[in-house]
Motif scaffolding. Structure first.
Motif, PDB file in Angstrom:
ATOM      1  N   SER A   1       3.326   5.853  -2.843  1.00 43.40           N
ATOM      2  CA  SER A   1       4.533   6.568  -3.251  1.00 43.40           C
ATOM      3  C   SER A   1       4.613   6.681  -4.770  1.00 43.40           C
ATOM      4  CB  SER A   1       5.774   5.848  -2.707  1.00 43.40           C
ATOM      5  OG  SER A   1       5.761   5.822  -1.291  1.00 43.40           O
ATOM      6  N   GLU A   2       4.277   5.604  -5.466  1.00 43.63           N
ATOM      7  CA  GLU A   2       4.310   5.646  -6.922  1.00 43.63           C
ATOM      8  C   GLU A   2       3.257   6.608  -7.476  1.00 43.63           C
ATOM      9  OE1 GLU A   2       5.946   1.087  -7.729  1.00 43.63           O
ATOM     10  OE2 GLU A   2       3.903   1.660  -8.262  1.00 43.63           O
ATOM     11  N   ALA A   3       2.067   6.633  -6.847  1.00 43.27           N
ATOM     12  CA  ALA A   3       1.032   7.568  -7.301  1.00 43.27           C
ATOM     13  C   ALA A   3       1.465   9.012  -7.067  1.00 43.27           C
ATOM     14  CB  ALA A   3      -0.281   7.282  -6.576  1.00 43.27           C
ATOM     15  N   PHE A   4       2.108   9.264  -5.910  1.00 45.09           N
ATOM     16  CA  PHE A   4       2.600  10.621  -5.630  1.00 45.09           C
ATOM     17  C   PHE A   4       3.683  11.014  -6.620  1.00 45.09           C
ATOM     18  CE2 PHE A   4       3.680  14.312  -3.265  1.00 45.09           C
ATOM     19  CZ  PHE A   4       5.057  14.405  -3.297  1.00 45.09           C
TER      20      PHE A   4
ATOM     21  N   ARG B   1       0.823  -1.203   0.000  1.00 42.96           N
ATOM     22  CA  ARG B   1       0.000   0.000   0.000  1.00 42.96           C
ATOM     23  C   ARG B   1       0.858   1.255   0.000  1.00 42.96           C
ATOM     24  NH1 ARG B   1      -1.724   3.705   3.390  1.00 42.96           N
ATOM     25  NH2 ARG B   1      -0.526   2.768   5.079  1.00 42.96           N
ATOM     26  N   GLN B   2       1.908   1.266   0.835  1.00 35.95           N
ATOM     27  CA  GLN B   2       2.805   2.415   0.879  1.00 35.95           C
ATOM     28  C   GLN B   2       3.537   2.606  -0.446  1.00 35.95           C
ATOM     29  OE1 GLN B   2       5.379   1.854   4.241  1.00 35.95           O
ATOM     30  NE2 GLN B   2       3.760   2.178   5.759  1.00 35.95           N
ATOM     31  N   ARG B   3       3.937   1.496  -1.056  1.00 34.97           N
ATOM     32  CA  ARG B   3       4.622   1.598  -2.344  1.00 34.97           C
ATOM     33  C   ARG B   3       3.674   2.154  -3.410  1.00 34.97           C
ATOM     34  NH1 ARG B   3       6.012  -3.315  -2.808  1.00 34.97           N
ATOM     35  NH2 ARG B   3       8.109  -3.112  -1.932  1.00 34.97           N
ATOM     36  N   ALA B   4       2.424   1.713  -3.404  1.00 34.86           N
ATOM     37  CA  ALA B   4       1.460   2.217  -4.386  1.00 34.86           C
ATOM     38  C   ALA B   4       1.208   3.711  -4.168  1.00 34.86           C
ATOM     39  CB  ALA B   4       0.154   1.435  -4.284  1.00 34.86           C
TER      40      ALA B   4
END
Length: 201
Positions: A45-48, A40-43
Motif C-alpha cells: 500500500s505504501e509503495a502504491f 506485506r500488505q502495508r508495504a
C-alpha cells in the motif's frame, strides 16, 4: 530439589497440558503469519501510494512550469484566450497543491535556507556576496515531504562566494534624466508678478 507431589501433574493432566501446548504453538505460528501478511500488505500500500503521489508531483511540475512561462509573457499583448488559459492553469495548480496538502504532502520551500544533502540536490551554483555559501537561491524542481519523510528531494541552485553579476551600465556621455527633466524642453518662466519685482530690483 524436587517439587512436592501435589505440584506434579498426574497421569490424566499430562495429555491435557501437551494439547494446550500444541494449541499455543499453533496460535503463535498463525499470529506470526498474520503479522507477516499485514506487513506485506502495508508495504504494498505504501509503495502504491508513493507511486501515485510521485505521479501527482509530475503534474505539479508541469503546472508550475506553465505558470512560470505565463508570467514571462507580455500581458499587454496577450489575447483573451491566453489570459483565460493562464487563470485556469493557476487555479489547477493551486487545487493540486491543496489536494497534496490533504494527503499530507508538503512542499519544502528551501529558498534562502541552507542546502542540506538529505533534502536538496545541487544542480547549479551562482556567485554572490549577499548570501552565505550553500544558501538556496532558486528551486529548479520543488522538493516535497510525505508526513515526516522525504518524498522527493529538491533540485536547487546555491550561492558560492564571489561577486554579484553586474547590472548593465548606461552608455557614457548621456547624463541621466528624470521623467520631469526630459519633458521640460524650455527654461522655466517665472510668474508675471515675480518678473515685475525682479525688474524693479
Amino acid at each position: 530439589m524436587t517439587a512436592p507431589s501435589s505440584a506434579r501433574p498426574d497421569g490424566d493432566s499430562e495429555p491435557l497440558i501437551a494439547q494446550l501446548r500444541t494449541r499455543c504453538e499453533a496460535l503463535e505460528r498463525r499470529r506470526a503469519r498474520d503479522a507477516d501478511e499485514l506487513a506485506r500488505q502495508r508495504a504494498e500500500s505504501e509503495a502504491f501510494l508513493h507511486r501515485l503521489l510521485a505521479g501527482l508531483l509530475d503534474v505539479d511540475d508541469a503546472l508550475a512550469e506553465s505558470v512560470r512561462w505565463s508570467a514571462r509573457q507580455d500581458r499587454s499583448h496577450a489575447a483573451a484566450t491566453v489570459e483565460s488559459m493562464i487563470e485556469q492553469v493557476s487555479a489547477a495548480h493551486r487545487l493540486l497543491r491543496l489536494r497534496l496538502m490533504g494527503a499530507d504532502v508538503r512542499p519544502m520551500d528551501l529558498t534562502h535556507r541552507h542546502a542540506v544533502p538529505d533534502v536538496a540536490r545541487v544542480v547549479d551554483t551562482r556567485p554572490t556576496a549577499r548570501h552565505p555559501a550553500d544558501t538556496v537561491l532558486e528551486e529548479r524542481v520543488a522538493g516535497f515531504y510525505l508526513k515526516q519523510q522525504v518524498l522527493r528531494t529538491a533540485e536547487v541552485v546555491v550561492a558560492v562566494p564571489g561577486l554579484d553579476p553586474e547590472t548593465p551600465e548606461e552608455p557614457a556621455g548621456e547624463p541621466k534624466r528624470s521623467g520631469q527633466a526630459t519633458a521640460r524642453s524650455q527654461p522655466r518662466r517665472l510668474p508675471r508678478h515675480k518678473r515685475r519685482n525682479r525688474r524693479r530690483s
